[in-house]
Each structure stands twice: as structure tokens, then as C-alpha cells.
Design an enzyme around this catalytic site. Structure first.
Site, PDB file in Angstrom:
ATOM      1  N   HIS A  38       0.838  -1.208   0.000  1.00 29.17           N
ATOM      2  CA  HIS A  38       0.000   0.000   0.000  1.00 29.17           C
ATOM      3  C   HIS A  38       0.869   1.253   0.000  1.00 29.17           C
ATOM      4  O   HIS A  38       0.618   2.203  -0.734  1.00 29.17           O
ATOM      5  CB  HIS A  38      -0.927   0.017   1.226  1.00 29.17           C
ATOM      6  CG  HIS A  38      -2.212  -0.714   1.013  1.00 29.17           C
ATOM      7  ND1 HIS A  38      -2.304  -2.088   1.068  1.00 29.17           N
ATOM      8  CD2 HIS A  38      -3.460  -0.274   0.739  1.00 29.17           C
ATOM      9  CE1 HIS A  38      -3.559  -2.447   0.839  1.00 29.17           C
ATOM     10  NE2 HIS A  38      -4.280  -1.367   0.636  1.00 29.17           N
ATOM     11  N   LYS A 103      -9.700  -8.199   8.280  1.00 26.60           N
ATOM     12  CA  LYS A 103     -10.375  -8.617   9.517  1.00 26.60           C
ATOM     13  C   LYS A 103     -10.388  -7.468  10.509  1.00 26.60           C
ATOM     14  O   LYS A 103      -9.522  -6.590  10.463  1.00 26.60           O
ATOM     15  CB  LYS A 103      -9.703  -9.856  10.124  1.00 26.60           C
ATOM     16  CG  LYS A 103      -8.386  -9.579  10.835  1.00 26.60           C
ATOM     17  CD  LYS A 103      -7.898 -10.824  11.525  1.00 26.60           C
ATOM     18  CE  LYS A 103      -6.459 -10.709  12.009  1.00 26.60           C
ATOM     19  NZ  LYS A 103      -6.308 -10.007  13.282  1.00 26.60           N
TER      20      LYS A 103
END
Lengths: 196, 283
Positions: A38, A103
Site C-alpha cells: 500500500h 479482519k
């Protein structure tokens, strides 16, 4: 429990139909990226350089798999904590990403970003990397190979199970679920994050 | 008392084996507790998650796939009998060699970054392990191995309370920690709590309790009662499996205590995910 079968890339109509708590399955191509990938993608955007992957309509899976045994497609491959990717999420959605799988919960600003960009955040069950492995039919590194487990991989998945947490209307399953099943007198803490 | 010699290579072999077994086979007590939770859980979505967790354990053991891709920091607690001499090498080197071998042979993820605040270079073999050594009576070596995942370890918390604040401070602190952690540590959880000692003693106790059997209770009645109270309080929070909401937030809570300074009430919380992977061996 019945599931909604999704095929990638995701269309706006499909995203419209999803709500927090829906059990879904993904089939088609999804891309993996974690912290390091990222960071690099966002640096490329800042410099105005071309991205190694066209992210429009795509689904990003936050995962760093174990190494495959000889002959295997991939190793154990469950989701990592999504909150660490919060600082990068809005720019990714602005690049056209329509779905994200991780998650745990997301910060308020990121939840709003999913609504603003008409996208969804889903969780796969953390700690079920062996089960999720069975739904990954093909894996190839497509960028940042030097990052090892954190490289960007193109995965072909079939019936990959997940649950919608943040929909395109600002809903949040974790907040709703906690309220619904709470029998404690304790007030819900204002800050829903320990970071990390 | 004669000194017993144990070859460093035996330590290495044992650690390598424990690393592979711990990451592939969910302990029976943990699996049993998850199975039991299925019958008490109120949320249908949470039951679906529990089913996926149980299926995962089955796939991991039959296909030799790690239970979780985060095969952790290698935490090793050693109880070293004082009548033992480790021959042919240094104990910590033998343990780290075992970690190196286990993580390579088991196709486990190497997740350790050197130079933590700058380069963060992967050490490529998951060493160094986090090694705690205690000298105990006898001529045996007992090894505790825990591949500790980042998601749950990162939710650890420590605070020192006023000495008179007592039990309420502990229950409030543990509940707040679990509430704020949400889905990050992968509930249903096993929660370790260390009370007393000093800051590092409290956290070490909290971590070490995670080697206990699910359902076991502290031999001290007062501490055992606190464990029951904490478990009930945590499960009333409604966090549920993966924080989707539900009545199963923790499988168990373990507490260890130590005498402390007159000015202090140290409380440490160390959280374990549902993939509560531990393995032990005695040499």
C-alpha cells in the site's frame, strides 16, 4: 446460512444490494496487498507514476500468505488486521477499488470513505488461512516481488467466503452486532480502537 | 546430585518439532471449547464463523497447512532444571536454530523485522525467538512453545492502578481492553492477565498463563473466582466471534498474581486469538 455469490470485478448494482451481516462468496480475480505494498502504491500515485495493476472495480485482499509447499498454489492465506491499512484506504478507493477484504473494524473516517466511494469492506474469518487456501485456485506475483509475503499477488478464487461489515450506505456490522448481543451494563467505549 | 547432560542438538530438534506441530494442530482443549461454544452461541452469523474455524482446524491437520498464515513470533519459555548441563552449544543458540529449522521445514511465514523503528529488515528465518528462561529444581528441561500472532499480541495492554482500587480496576481494565480491541485479536479469545509484581513481571505472567488448559482454574480460590468473574464479564460485552456480535467473546480467562510494591497494582493483559496455538515438551 445462505450466501450471496459475488463475481469480481464488482459492479455498482451488486454493491447496492449488499448490507452489513450478509454472508458472501467471491469468485474471480482478487489482488493481495498489505502495509508495504500500500505504501508503495500510494507513493507511485503521489509521483504521478503508472500503477502496476489497474485497480478500477477490483477487490483487494489484505493477506500475507505462508510459503507454499512444493507444487501447491499458495500456503495458508487468511486476512490480516484491516485497521493498519486505514491510512491508505481512502486513496485506494479513489483509484477505483470497490471491495476490500480484511479482519476487524475500520475507523470512522474509513467507514465514511466506503460510503462516499460506493464500495464495501468485508471480513474473512481471521485465523482460517487453511480453509481459505482451498478457495484460491491460482496465485501469481504481479508487483513488488522483493516484498516477499507482502508482494502484490493476483489470485483466482472460487467461492471465497466473507461477511459484509461496511456497506455503501455507512452501515457497520461490528457496531450493530455488539449492541444487539451486549448484555453488559458497561457503556460502549467511545474509542473503538487500540490501533496496531 | 549428579549433573545430567543434555545435548544442545536435542533442544534444537525439539523446538523445530514443536514449531511445526503447534502451527498445524489446534490443541484439543481449544478445539473442544470452540465446539462447546457452538451450542451456546446466540448469533447465527457467529455460529457460521465457529463452523468455519472448526473446518479450518480439520483442513490444517489433514492437509498440513498452517492453521493461520501468521505463524507468529516464536515465544519460548524454558524451565531449566538446575541439575542439567547443556552440552555442545549455548541454550539460546540451540533454541534459535530450532526455530530456524522448524520455520523452514514447516513452510511457515517468517515475520520478524530487524531494526524495528527504521529499516525493518526481515530476518528471513523468524529468529530471534523471544526466550524466557527460569531455573527450576530437578534434572529436566521443559519447553513451552507459542507461535504468537501479531493481531492479538498488538492488543496487549499494561496499566498500574492505585493500590486500593482492587478487583474492580482489573475487571474494568480487561473489559475495556477487549471492547476496544474488537475484531483485531480474532475472537473468541483466550485472555491472560498478570496482576502484581512489576511492569515486566505482570506482562510475563499474563503471557505464561496462556499455556494453561482451557477450563482449568487457578489453585487459589480467590484467583479462580476472579477468573470466572472476568470470563462472564467479557462474554457479556457482545463482541462475539470476529466481533460480528455474539455471546462468545472469550473461551477462557486466566489470571496469575505476584506480590507487589506497597504503592502499586500492576495489571497486564496479554490476548491470545482463537487459534490458541501452544505446544510443550519435556526432555
Amino acid at each position: 446460512m445462505s450466501s450471496i455469490a459475488l463475481t469480481t470485478p464488482l459492479t455498482d448494482e451488486v454493491i447496492d444490494g449488499l448490507k452489513p451481516g450478509d454472508h458472501v462468496t467471491f469468485s474471480g480475480v482478487i489482488y493481495t496487498a498489505r502495509d508495504a505494498a500500500h505504501k508503495r502504491l500510494i507513493e507511485l500515485v503521489k509521483r504521478g507514476d503508472e500503477l502496476p495493476v489497474d485497480l478500477r472495480g477490483q477487490v483487494i485482499y489484505y493477506v500475507g500468505p505462508t510459503p507454499p509447499r512444493p507444487g501447491a498454489v499458495i500456503g495458508s492465506a487468511g486476512p490480516t488486521t484491516a485497521m493498519r491499512l486505514d491510512p491508505y484506504t481512502e486513496p485506494m478507493l479513489e483509484l477505483g477499488v470497490k471491495g476490500v477484504i480484511g479482519k476487524g473494524g475500520r475507523g470512522p473516517a474509513v467507514r465514511a470513505a466506503f460510503a462516499k466511494n460506493h464500495a464495501v469492506y468485508c471480513i474473512a474469518v481471521g485465523g482460517t488461512g487453511a480453509l481459505l487456501n482451498r478457495h484460491i485456485k491460482k496465485a501469481e506475483v504481479v508487483a513488488f516481488e522483493d516484498l516477499g509475503t507482502e508482494a502484490i499477488r493476483r489470485l483466482e478464487v472460487e467461492g471465497f467466503p466473507a461477511i459484509v461489515v461496511n456497506d455503501c450506505r455507512g452501515g457497520d456490522l461490528l457496531e450493530e452486532g455488539k449492541r444487539q448481543y451486549r448484555t453488559s451494563e458497561r457503556p460502549i467505549p467511545a474509542v473503538q480502537s487500540l490501533g496496531g | 546430585m549428579p549433573v545430567r547432560e543434555i545435548d544442545a542438538a536435542t533442544i534444537t530438534d525439539t523446538i523445530a518439532r514443536l514449531a511445526v506441530e503447534a502451527t498445524h494442530y489446534l490443541p484439543e482443549d481449544v478445539e473442544g471449547a470452540i465446539r462447546a461454544a457452538k451450542t451456546t452461541e446466540r448469533s447465527p452469523l457467529a455460529v457460521q464463523i465457529i463452523d468455519e474455524i472448526l473446518e479450518n482446524a480439520e483442513i490444517a491437520r489433514t492437509r498440513m497447512l498452517p492453521l493461520c498464515q501468521d505463524t507468529g513470533s516464536a515465544v519460548v519459555h524454558v524451565e531449566l532444571g538446575q541439575d542439567v548441563h547443556i552440552a555442545g552449544g549455548f541454550l539460546a543458540d540451540a533454541i534459535n536454530e530450532g526455530i530456524r529449522r522448524g520455520y523452514a521445514e514447516g513452510f511457515l511465514r517468517k515475520s520478524i523485522a530487524d531494526r524495528p523503528f527504521s529499516a525493518r529488515t526481515n530476518t528471513q528465518d523468524n529468529t530471534p525467538g523471544i526466550i524466557h528462561t527460569e531455573i527450576v529444581p530437578g534434572d529436566k528441561v521443559h519447553l513451552y512453545f507459542m507461535p504468537k500472532g501479531g493481531g492479538c499480541e498488538n492488543m496487549s495492554r499494561y496499566q498500574n492502578f492505585l493500590p486500593g482500587m482492587g478487583k474492580k480496576a482489573i475487571v474494568d481494565f480487561v473489559c475495556e481492553t477487549v471492547d476496544m480491541s474488537g475484531g483485531n485479536p480474532c475472537p473468541p479469545l483466550v485472555i491472560g492477565v498478570g496482576v502484581g509484581g512489576t511492569a515486566e513481571k505482570a506482562m510475563t505472567m499474563a503471557k505464561h498463563t496462556l499455556f494453561r488448559q482451557i477450563g482449568s482454574r487457578h489453585p487459589d480460590e480467590e484467583v479462580a473466582a476472579l477468573e470466572d468473574e472476568l470470563l462472564e464479564a467479557v462474554n457479556a460485552l457482545g463482541v462475539g466471534p470476529q466481533a460480528v456480535g455474539g455471546s462468545t467473546t472469550a473461551l477462557d480467562v486466566f489470571v496469575e498474581t505476584h506480590p507487589t510494591h506497597i504503592t502499586a497494582l500492576p495489571v497486564a493483559v496479554n490476548i491470545q486469538c482463537h487459534s490458541a496455538r501452544t505446544k510443550q515438551a519435556t526432555i
